[in-house]
Design an enzyme around this catalytic site. Sequence first.
Site, PDB file in Angstrom:
ATOM      1  N   ALA A   1      21.785 -10.430  57.012  1.00 59.55           N
ATOM      2  CA  ALA A   1      23.081 -11.423  56.917  1.00 59.55           C
ATOM      3  C   ALA A   1      23.884 -10.875  55.668  1.00 59.55           C
ATOM      4  CB  ALA A   1      22.791 -12.781  56.952  1.00 59.55           C
ATOM      5  N   ASP A   2      25.244 -11.333  55.798  1.00 59.65           N
ATOM      6  CA  ASP A   2      26.153 -11.028  54.656  1.00 59.65           C
ATOM      7  C   ASP A   2      27.035 -12.259  54.718  1.00 59.65           C
ATOM      8  OD1 ASP A   2      26.844  -9.255  52.459  1.00 59.65           O
ATOM      9  OD2 ASP A   2      28.890  -9.503  53.315  1.00 59.65           O
ATOM     10  N   THR A   3      27.382 -12.772  53.349  1.00 58.71           N
ATOM     11  CA  THR A   3      28.289 -13.998  53.245  1.00 58.71           C
ATOM     12  C   THR A   3      29.374 -13.555  52.128  1.00 58.71           C
ATOM     13  OG1 THR A   3      26.314 -15.634  53.570  1.00 58.71           O
ATOM     14  CG2 THR A   3      28.318 -16.211  52.512  1.00 58.71           C
TER      15      THR A   3
ATOM     16  N   THR B   1      29.975 -15.849  57.118  1.00 56.59           N
ATOM     17  CA  THR B   1      28.789 -15.247  57.140  1.00 56.59           C
ATOM     18  C   THR B   1      28.288 -14.675  58.381  1.00 56.59           C
ATOM     19  OG1 THR B   1      27.808 -17.060  55.561  1.00 56.59           O
ATOM     20  CG2 THR B   1      26.460 -15.639  57.032  1.00 56.59           C
ATOM     21  N   ALA B   2      28.165 -13.418  58.674  1.00 54.14           N
ATOM     22  CA  ALA B   2      27.820 -12.712  59.769  1.00 54.14           C
ATOM     23  C   ALA B   2      26.222 -12.354  59.546  1.00 54.14           C
ATOM     24  CB  ALA B   2      28.349 -11.280  59.894  1.00 54.14           C
TER      25      ALA B   2
END
Length: 207
Positions: free
Chosen positions: A86-88, A122-123
């Site tokens: 994930a990335d935010t 967020t992905a």
Amino acid sequence: MITPAGNCIYLASRSARRRDLLKQIGIRHNILLMREALSRPADVDETPLPEESPADYVYRITHTKSEAGWLRLKQRGLPLLPVLAADTTVVLDGRILGKPQDIGHAEEMLHALSGQEHQVYTAVGLTFQGQTRLRLSTTTVRFRDISPREIQAYIASGEPHDKAGAYAIQGKAAAFIINIDGSYSGVVGLPLFETSQLLEETGISVF
């Protein structure tokens, strides 16, 4: 469809917050370290590309992290279980605010966020058997006015370090937030609705 055995996954992240969120929904997981040692460079360059939208940015970083994790899994000869990444990022007036580089940068971010609405993107991605599925969570967060004294005290707490936008909604920064429109867990760093969708599609049931 090939489904993973044992309802267990790898988490391609060192984030304690993401681990806690996976535990919250009962997902068994192991940590997949993306670096052999802290002295080695990271596998993923998180610098935004020119003209890249916030959504495209987090999609790209998450996709890269998830696929890099799958490749690392195969290279190490580990059991081929799904890899979650994930990335935010925090976005203010279309500008991507990553993690603060130093105290001065954190102070600059918090001053900019004070009294304003911003978005948190967020992905989350899940790679299994060479296929990567992606989902996106977008949340609007509204901050009250924050005094310079409060900003200094918050920075002194150490909480802004390594946090997108220089704040943690699950910590003391909750006192700055008037309301949110969207996913609380997404702001923390792992949107559980979208994550559970990906898990279900891969054959892992939350219930």
